[in-house]
Design a protein around this motif. Structure first.
Motif, short mmCIF file in Angstrom:
data_model
loop_
_atom_site.label_atom_id
_atom_site.label_comp_id
_atom_site.label_asym_id
_atom_site.label_seq_id
_atom_site.Cartn_x
_atom_site.Cartn_y
_atom_site.Cartn_z
N GLN A 135 27.79 -75.69 51.24
CA GLN A 135 26.31 -75.22 51.35
C GLN A 135 25.40 -74.74 50.61
O GLN A 135 24.24 -73.84 50.89
N LYS A 136 26.06 -74.70 49.50
CA LYS A 136 24.77 -74.23 48.37
C LYS A 136 24.90 -73.35 47.65
O LYS A 136 23.82 -72.87 47.20
N LYS A 137 25.57 -72.12 48.15
CA LYS A 137 25.73 -70.34 47.83
C LYS A 137 26.31 -70.44 46.94
O LYS A 137 25.61 -69.27 46.27
N ILE A 138 27.07 -71.32 46.42
CA ILE A 138 28.09 -71.26 44.95
C ILE A 138 27.62 -72.15 44.56
O ILE A 138 28.19 -73.15 44.97
N LEU A 139 27.65 -71.89 43.04
CA LEU A 139 27.21 -73.15 42.27
C LEU A 139 26.77 -74.13 43.05
O LEU A 139 26.98 -74.71 42.14
N ASN A 140 25.30 -74.14 43.19
CA ASN A 140 24.56 -75.30 43.21
C ASN A 140 24.14 -76.36 42.23
O ASN A 140 23.46 -75.50 41.24
N GLY A 141 24.05 -76.98 42.83
CA GLY A 141 24.02 -78.70 41.33
C GLY A 141 25.48 -78.96 40.83
O GLY A 141 25.12 -79.33 40.33
N CYS A 142 26.66 -78.18 41.05
CA CYS A 142 27.68 -78.71 40.40
C CYS A 142 27.76 -80.66 41.36
O CYS A 142 27.68 -80.11 42.44
N THR A 143 29.21 -80.27 40.93
CA THR A 143 29.84 -81.50 41.87
C THR A 143 31.17 -81.74 41.90
O THR A 143 32.20 -80.85 41.02
N LEU A 144 31.43 -81.77 43.41
CA LEU A 144 32.80 -81.67 43.82
C LEU A 144 33.27 -83.05 44.03
O LEU A 144 32.68 -84.15 44.35
N LEU A 145 34.37 -83.38 43.89
CA LEU A 145 35.73 -84.30 44.04
C LEU A 145 36.56 -83.86 44.93
O LEU A 145 37.56 -83.10 44.16
N LEU A 146 36.73 -84.52 45.62
CA LEU A 146 37.71 -84.61 47.10
C LEU A 146 38.20 -85.73 47.27
O LEU A 146 37.85 -86.47 47.28
N THR A 147 39.68 -84.91 47.14
CA THR A 147 40.97 -86.25 47.31
C THR A 147 41.69 -85.66 48.73
O THR A 147 41.79 -84.78 48.45
N ALA A 148 41.43 -87.13 49.58
CA ALA A 148 42.37 -86.64 50.68
C ALA A 148 42.85 -88.12 51.21
O ALA A 148 42.68 -89.27 51.07
N ARG A 149 43.86 -87.50 52.38
CA ARG A 149 44.75 -89.47 52.67
C ARG A 149 44.48 -88.77 54.13
O ARG A 149 45.47 -88.21 55.07
N PRO A 150 44.30 -89.39 55.53
CA PRO A 150 43.24 -90.66 54.94
C PRO A 150 42.06 -89.82 55.13
O PRO A 150 41.18 -89.16 54.81
N LYS A 151 40.63 -91.36 54.21
CA LYS A 151 39.30 -90.68 53.52
C LYS A 151 38.76 -89.92 54.54
O LYS A 151 37.85 -89.24 54.53
N ASP A 152 38.68 -90.14 56.24
CA ASP A 152 38.42 -89.96 57.06
C ASP A 152 38.00 -88.16 57.29
O ASP A 152 37.55 -87.52 58.43
N LYS A 153 39.33 -87.62 57.28
CA LYS A 153 39.66 -86.27 56.74
C LYS A 153 38.82 -85.53 55.98
O LYS A 153 38.65 -84.34 56.10
N VAL A 154 37.76 -85.95 55.44
CA VAL A 154 37.19 -85.47 55.12
C VAL A 154 36.03 -84.92 55.67
O VAL A 154 35.27 -83.70 55.17
N ASN A 155 35.93 -85.67 55.72
CA ASN A 155 34.42 -85.75 57.32
C ASN A 155 34.56 -84.50 58.19
O ASN A 155 33.51 -83.60 58.91
N GLN A 156 36.08 -84.29 58.69
CA GLN A 156 35.90 -82.61 59.57
C GLN A 156 35.43 -81.45 58.77
O GLN A 156 34.81 -80.42 59.25
#
Length: 754
Positions: free
Chosen positions: A146-167
């Motif tokens: 929500q950009k309330k913390i470290l607004n401007g940082c980069t997040l790299l999320l890994t998950a299996r399968p990829k659709d779980k990120v969308n939750q």
């Protein structure tokens, strides 16, 4: 409210499937091109950063999500960054302040993001000072997104399968799919694993002979398991591997718990294993794989789990300035937790046979699987059919009667399933479950009930999926039509499917198909080459990206070479790829950015489709081919003898383009419907169209509404219509035609539609 959220997630998922894929180097991961869903082979971010790459980041923090996901744990951002990941000996306060002031220089890697999955969305971050206040990990993550913390940082999320990120995250800048090992990379991994050992060559041969297990080696984790098991078997002098995933893990676990010390009995190991299985399932239901050390019921169970590699220890982050470090344990691997969870469902007396089916994940509707442990259904099915297996019996001292009841319940449930109504994902899960049972009755039961038209459009088909589906199709006496487009199927899998005699036709991505044909031509497998060209289906074809146009061009360009190859093999004097010859409908929807460029390239190959009946350039995003595109198209009309429907709606065509079209339209001897809806054609264009209508004997419908035609142009079209008894409908409402004029013209000729 919930339905809106669900719809948003579904839309996100679909849009990911629709985007163009391309190969990617690691150095390109943080470059954000517009609208691409990308594939990569390997991601080693932290190592590359330490070697000087990704210099835009001064700080890279890596977190294993399963170790920080316990709901009762609360952290401040400082605790998480400077206590859990790295502990600077001095200057922690200054470092943290620098991070807060320079968030763009920070990369956070959240590995195993599915470890944070549950049935709810992320809670809103309500902390007044989220950087310093204690929060749950999910609240911290919510603050980051929500950009309330470290607004401007980069997040790299890994998950299996990829659709779980969308939750959790409905919008991401880039989606990267790790496609796993290719067959050549699997062989290389296995060779390296056994390098220097006397049975190196035998190991590779043994694993490759077991095609199902070799297909699972596309996953590095599974490849390691298979290699370990193969090493154990060769050391024991055996000469064959287990045939299913279930028996692989069964043998793996059995090897682990063979008593190594005389004071440890088999019964003690069985009891410890049953406890671990119960914990695996309990945590799995809560979408967790980590626990605090005091969660384990006894010191013996903890020592058993750590000694045999079922658990790995780790330390929790300490709060700034606090005392003792607190330790926890996590399952060493996600697949181990899956197997133990399935073992619990099989052996636990409290799990009754009547409740068993809710743990299976193939209902006919697209419901969420009951469990987070997504391998449990297939491993459970496999275990239920191993009642008499000595390895299975060695894992438990309990009566197997309860397991027999559960097996019968599973059989009854599968017999009642409407298999032909299952969505592709659920069907694949069912096939995996059936395959794990190795029950000839069930395998034949499913093979006979598959529908003949099987579509896996947009569904990722992994090598194990391909193997299981192939083996069951081979059992059936039916003829099948397969749609494998956008399934990421590898070339060997595609080759296996098209080689089946009962696969009568197939659709696949053009690039995959062309690659297969080139491979068959190089290996001189002309028999399969011809069979695959005859089975390939192209109609209808919709071009949505420049890659689609490029692939279609490659297909056409290959035809001459293909003809020569097949002629030499068959002795035929003439031959065409049937899919090219039979293409009847072609839709073009590249949008305004690439519309003209893509269309000009398409026009160059239109003559290759002699049976083309329907050419549709009307897209929601408007292709905008303009007068240049219309001119280019008009020049190839004489090569389209079968064209019956031409839809040029919403393409920014003016009088200039209309004149070019009108001059060439009479050469379209089969044209029945012409739509020029919502362009910019004025009276001059209408006049040119009016001149050629009488000689277009096949035309039945002309649509020129929503252009810039005035009463003058409308009158010219009406006058021409009197000479055209063959035309049934003229649609020409235009805002520039006075209503009274149009109404009068309609009274003169009822074929005019407003």
């Amino acid at each position: 409210k919930n339905s809106v959220k669900a719809m948003e997630k579904e839309l996100v998922t679909c849009s990911l499937q629709g985007k163009e894929k391309a190969a990617l180097k690691r150095s390109q991961i943080f470059q954000i091109p517009a609208g691409k869903d990308l594939e990569t082979k390997v991601i080693v971010i932290c190592q590359d950063w330490s070697n000087g790459e990704f210099s835009q980041f001064e700080f890279v923090f890596w977190f294993d999500c399963k170790q920080i996901s316990l709901p009762e744990k609360r952290y401040s951002l400082k605790d998480l960054l400077l206590e859990f990941f790295v502990k600077p000996q001095e200057g922690s306060k200054e470092i943290f302040e620098y991070i807060l002031q320079n968030p763009a220089k920070v990369l956070l890697v959240l590995d195993g993001f599915e470890g944070l999955q549950d049935h709810e969305n992320l809670p809103r971050c309500s902390a007044t000072q989220p950087e310093k206040d204690l929060c749950s990990i999910k609240e911290l993550l919510s603050g980051l997104t929500q950009k309330k913390i470290l607004n401007g940082c980069t997040l790299l999320l890994t998950a299996r399968p990829k659709d779980k990120v969308n939750q959790y995250v409905s919008k991401v800048d880039k989606t990267i799919e790790i496609v796993g090992f290719s067959p050549q990379q699997r062989e290389l991994y296995i060779t390296k694993y056994f390098e220097g050992l006397p049975y190196c060559d035998n190991a590779l041969k043994l694993i490759k002979e077991c095609e199902y297990l070799f297909s699972h080696c596309y996953s590095p984790v599974m490849c390691r398991f298979v290699c370990f098991l193969c090493e154990t078997i060769l050391q024991m002098g055996d000469k064959c591997l287990p045939s299913t995933l279930t028996t692989v893990f069964l043998k793996f676990v059995q090897q682990k718990i063979i008593p190594l010390q005389p004071d440890v009995t088999a019964m003690q190991n069985q009891e410890s294993l049953a406890t671990l299985a119960r914990i695996a399932w309990y945590l799995g239901e809560k979408h967790q794989s980590a626990m605090k050390s005091d969660f384990l019921p006894s010191k013996e169970v903890k020592e058993f789990a750590l000694k045999h590699g079922f658990f790995l220890p780790f330390a929790f982050p300490r709060h700034s300035g606090s005392g003792e470090e607190e330790f926890g344990s996590t399952f060493s691997d996600f697949v181990i937790q899956n197997f133990l969870g399935a073992l619990h469902l099989t052996l636990a007396e409290e799990i009754k046979d009547k409740s068993l089916t809710k743990y299976l994940s193939f209902p006919s509707k697209k419901k969420k699987p009951y469990s987070w442990l997504d391998l449990v259904p297939r491993l459970l099915a496999g275990l239920l059919f191993l009642q008499d297996d000595p390895y299975f019996c060695s894992l438990s001292n309990k009566d197997v009667k309860q397991s027999v009841k559960k097996q019968k319940r599973l059989l009854k449930y599968i017999r009642r399933l409407q298999i032909d109504e299952l969505c592709p994902e659920r069907l694949l899960e069912l096939l995996h479950c059936i395959y794990e049972t190795q029950s000839n009755y069930l395998l034949q039961h499913v093979a006979l009930r598959l529908k003949t038209d099987l579509s896996f459009l947009g569904v990722v088909l992994t090598p194990p999926d391909v193997h299981v589906l192939h083996s069951i199709l081979k059992r059936s006496g039916k003829e099948f039509s397969l749609d494998l487009r956008n399934s990421s199927i590898d070339m060997q899998g595609l080759k296996d499917f098209v080689g089946l005699k009962n696969v009568a036709s197939f659709r696949a991505s053009l690039s995959d198909t062309v690659r297969l044909w080139k491979s068959l031509e190089q290996t001189k497998d002309y028999e399969l080459l011809r069979a695959s060209t005859e089975k390939f289906v192209l109609d209808p074809f919709k071009a949505k990206t420049m890659k689609d146009i490029s692939d279609l061009s490659d297909l056409v360009e290959m035809q001459e070479k293909m003809i020569n190859c097949v002629q030499d093999a068959s002795g035929c004097s003439s031959y065409e790829i049937p899919a090219i010859k039979k293409l009847r409908k072609l839709e073009f929807a590249l949008g305004p950015v690439c519309g003209l460029q893509g269309f000009l390239k398409l026009v160059e190959i239109l003559a290759a489709f002699p049976s083309l009946q329907h050419l549709d350039l009307d897209a929601l995003s408007e292709n905008g081919i303009g007068d240049e595109g219309a001119k280019s198209l008009s020049e190839v009309f004489q090569n389209l003898p079968s064209l019956e429907t031409l839809n040029l709606s919403q393409n920014k065509i003016t009088d200039v383009g209309a004149e070019k079209l009108a001059t060439a339209l009479p050469s379209l001897s089969s044209l029945k419907t012409l739509s020029l809806y919502n362009n910019s054609i004025c009276d001059f264009g209408a006049e040119n169209l009016a001149k050629v209508l009488p000689v277009m004997a096949s035309l039945r419908v002309l649509d020129v509404q929503y252009n810039k035609i005035t009463g003058v142009g409308a009158q010219q079209l009406t006058d021409s219509l009197r000479k055209c008894p063959h035309i049934k409908t003229l649609v020409m409402w235009n805002p520039t035609i006075p209503y009274g004029v149009l109404e009068h013209l309609q009274q003169l000729d009822s074929r005019i539609s407003v």
